[in-house]
Design a protein around this motif. Structure first.
Motif, PDB file in Angstrom:
ATOM      1  N   GLU A  38      -0.694  11.400  -6.679  1.00 13.14           N
ATOM      2  CA  GLU A  38       0.127  10.676  -7.654  1.00 13.14           C
ATOM      3  C   GLU A  38      -0.666   9.482  -8.183  1.00 13.14           C
ATOM      4  O   GLU A  38      -1.129   8.644  -7.417  1.00 13.14           O
ATOM      5  N   LYS A  39      -0.840   9.429  -9.478  1.00  9.89           N
ATOM      6  CA  LYS A  39      -1.620   8.355 -10.092  1.00  9.89           C
ATOM      7  C   LYS A  39      -0.924   7.012  -9.866  1.00  9.89           C
ATOM      8  O   LYS A  39       0.288   6.878 -10.039  1.00  9.89           O
ATOM      9  N   VAL A  40      -1.716   6.002  -9.473  1.00 12.76           N
ATOM     10  CA  VAL A  40      -1.212   4.645  -9.258  1.00 12.76           C
ATOM     11  C   VAL A  40      -1.957   3.731 -10.225  1.00 12.76           C
ATOM     12  O   VAL A  40      -3.182   3.609 -10.167  1.00 12.76           O
ATOM     13  N   ASN A  41      -1.251   3.081 -11.085  1.00 16.61           N
ATOM     14  CA  ASN A  41      -1.861   2.221 -12.100  1.00 16.61           C
ATOM     15  C   ASN A  41      -2.080   0.797 -11.591  1.00 16.61           C
ATOM     16  O   ASN A  41      -1.368   0.319 -10.702  1.00 16.61           O
ATOM     17  N   GLY A  42      -3.077   0.137 -12.159  1.00 14.12           N
ATOM     18  CA  GLY A  42      -3.278  -1.281 -11.878  1.00 14.12           C
ATOM     19  C   GLY A  42      -4.102  -1.588 -10.641  1.00 14.12           C
ATOM     20  O   GLY A  42      -4.122  -2.738 -10.195  1.00 14.12           O
ATOM     21  N   LEU A  43      -4.801  -0.579 -10.098  1.00 14.02           N
ATOM     22  CA  LEU A  43      -5.627  -0.807  -8.913  1.00 14.02           C
ATOM     23  C   LEU A  43      -7.042  -0.287  -9.148  1.00 14.02           C
ATOM     24  O   LEU A  43      -7.233   0.903  -9.420  1.00 14.02           O
ATOM     25  N   GLY A  44      -8.032  -1.170  -9.069  1.00 16.77           N
ATOM     26  CA  GLY A  44      -9.415  -0.763  -9.206  1.00 16.77           C
ATOM     27  C   GLY A  44      -9.695  -0.018 -10.494  1.00 16.77           C
ATOM     28  O   GLY A  44      -9.027  -0.208 -11.516  1.00 16.77           O
ATOM     29  N   ASP A  45     -10.698   0.860 -10.455  1.00 17.12           N
ATOM     30  CA  ASP A  45     -11.009   1.690 -11.619  1.00 17.12           C
ATOM     31  C   ASP A  45     -10.018   2.840 -11.731  1.00 17.12           C
ATOM     32  O   ASP A  45      -9.711   3.302 -12.826  1.00 17.12           O
ATOM     33  N   GLN A  53      -5.042  -4.623  -2.929  1.00 23.03           N
ATOM     34  CA  GLN A  53      -5.387  -5.746  -3.801  1.00 23.03           C
ATOM     35  C   GLN A  53      -6.268  -6.753  -3.087  1.00 23.03           C
ATOM     36  O   GLN A  53      -7.175  -7.351  -3.682  1.00 23.03           O
ATOM     37  N   GLN A  54      -6.035  -6.937  -1.797  1.00 26.13           N
ATOM     38  CA  GLN A  54      -6.862  -7.848  -1.009  1.00 26.13           C
ATOM     39  C   GLN A  54      -8.260  -7.266  -0.772  1.00 26.13           C
ATOM     40  O   GLN A  54      -9.266  -7.988  -0.833  1.00 26.13           O
ATOM     41  N   VAL A  55      -8.313  -5.963  -0.530  1.00 26.03           N
ATOM     42  CA  VAL A  55      -9.603  -5.307  -0.316  1.00 26.03           C
ATOM     43  C   VAL A  55     -10.463  -5.405  -1.571  1.00 26.03           C
ATOM     44  O   VAL A  55     -11.657  -5.683  -1.508  1.00 26.03           O
ATOM     45  N   LEU A  56      -9.842  -5.213  -2.729  1.00 25.47           N
ATOM     46  CA  LEU A  56     -10.583  -5.257  -4.003  1.00 25.47           C
ATOM     47  C   LEU A  56     -11.208  -6.613  -4.262  1.00 25.47           C
ATOM     48  O   LEU A  56     -12.223  -6.727  -4.946  1.00 25.47           O
ATOM     49  N   LYS A  57     -10.634  -7.665  -3.703  1.00 23.95           N
ATOM     50  CA  LYS A  57     -11.188  -9.009  -3.885  1.00 23.95           C
ATOM     51  C   LYS A  57     -12.471  -9.203  -3.082  1.00 23.95           C
ATOM     52  O   LYS A  57     -13.308 -10.031  -3.422  1.00 23.95           O
ATOM     53  N   ARG A  58     -12.640  -8.409  -2.000  1.00 29.21           N
ATOM     54  CA  ARG A  58     -13.735  -8.668  -1.059  1.00 29.21           C
ATOM     55  C   ARG A  58     -14.796  -7.574  -1.028  1.00 29.21           C
ATOM     56  O   ARG A  58     -15.887  -7.784  -0.510  1.00 29.21           O
TER      57      ARG A  58
END
Length: 237
Positions: A180-187, A231-236
């Motif tokens: 299932e596609k999830v929008n707003g995360l990473g690429d 979201q936290q992982v994407l920051k680091r």
């Protein structure tokens, strides 16, 4: 025979006997193993020189360039799961053309624990590209343009197959879940549901990661928690 001559002869015989006995003892080099305080050397107990060799590629330790356990803090997990991390256990492994780094965040309530996997290229070993693997797996390019209609048709076929077959509740049923596609995360990001919850996959440049959250709650609740942690992982990362 005079007494003196007899004594001289007897003394010579005793001295000669002593020399013969001493010579026999000097030729006996064996030492009984039962004699305390003696040591013997034999081929059975000799130590050979230590031979060192370079480890083969298969035995070399695998270490990812990403410190996976540093991507989520105890505070991050407490805000989602309500408990601070008890222990973070890291393990890296080679998986085909890639290296997968995993961190198992153990919480006081075991069922609440969280698992994070990060997949990177096995640098210097192959030309494998995690991003290409991602696109091959999730079919991003195929879903664009005219491929969208084919994707809808396949989804309908999967739904029909689920209704027609008996519900076993096993791994086969989980394998049928469509991403299932999830929008707003990473690429790009996808959620894959399972009988026990699900897992969130997120792509960022040439690396992708997977988050699986344990504990109570339905699929919707676990997706929300997974997104918060992602979201936290994407920051680091």
């Amino acid at each position: 025979m005079p007494v003196r001559a007899y004594s001289i002869i007897l003394g010579i015989l005793i001295f000669g006997l002593f020399l013969v006995t001493a010579g026999c003892k000097s030729n006996d080099s064996s030492v009984p193993a039962s004699v305390p305080g003696t040591t013997t050397s034999s081929p059975a107990v000799m130590t050979s020189p230590t031979v060192t060799s370079s480890p083969s590629p298969a035995t070399l330790a695998v270490k990812a360039r990403v410190d996976v356990c540093a991507l989520l803090t105890s505070g991050d997990l407490k805000s989602v799961q309500g408990e601070a991390v008890k222990e973070a256990q890291r393990s890296d492994r080679r998986d085909g053309d890639f290296i997968v780094a995993q961190c198992y965040y153990s919480l006081p309530t075991i069922s609440n624990s969280v698992v994070l996997n990060v997949t990177t290229a096995n640098e210097g070993q192959s030309a494998g590209n995690p991003k290409q693997f991602w696109e091959d797996t999730f079919g991003r390019d195929e879903a664009k343009g005219g491929g969208r209609e084919k994707e809808r048709e396949r989804e309908k076929e999967r739904e029909k197959a689920k209704k027609d077959k008996p519900k076993t509740g096993g791994a086969e049923e989980e394998a049928d879940a469509a991403p299932e596609k999830v929008n707003g995360l990473g690429d790009e990001a996808f959620w894959i549901a399972s009988r026990v919850g699900g897992a969130l996959y997120v792509l960022k440049k040439d690396v992708f990661f997977r988050i699986s959250v344990g504990g109570a709650g339905d699929e919707k609740a676990k997706l929300k928690k997974s997104k918060t942690l992602a979201q936290q992982v994407l920051k680091r990362i």
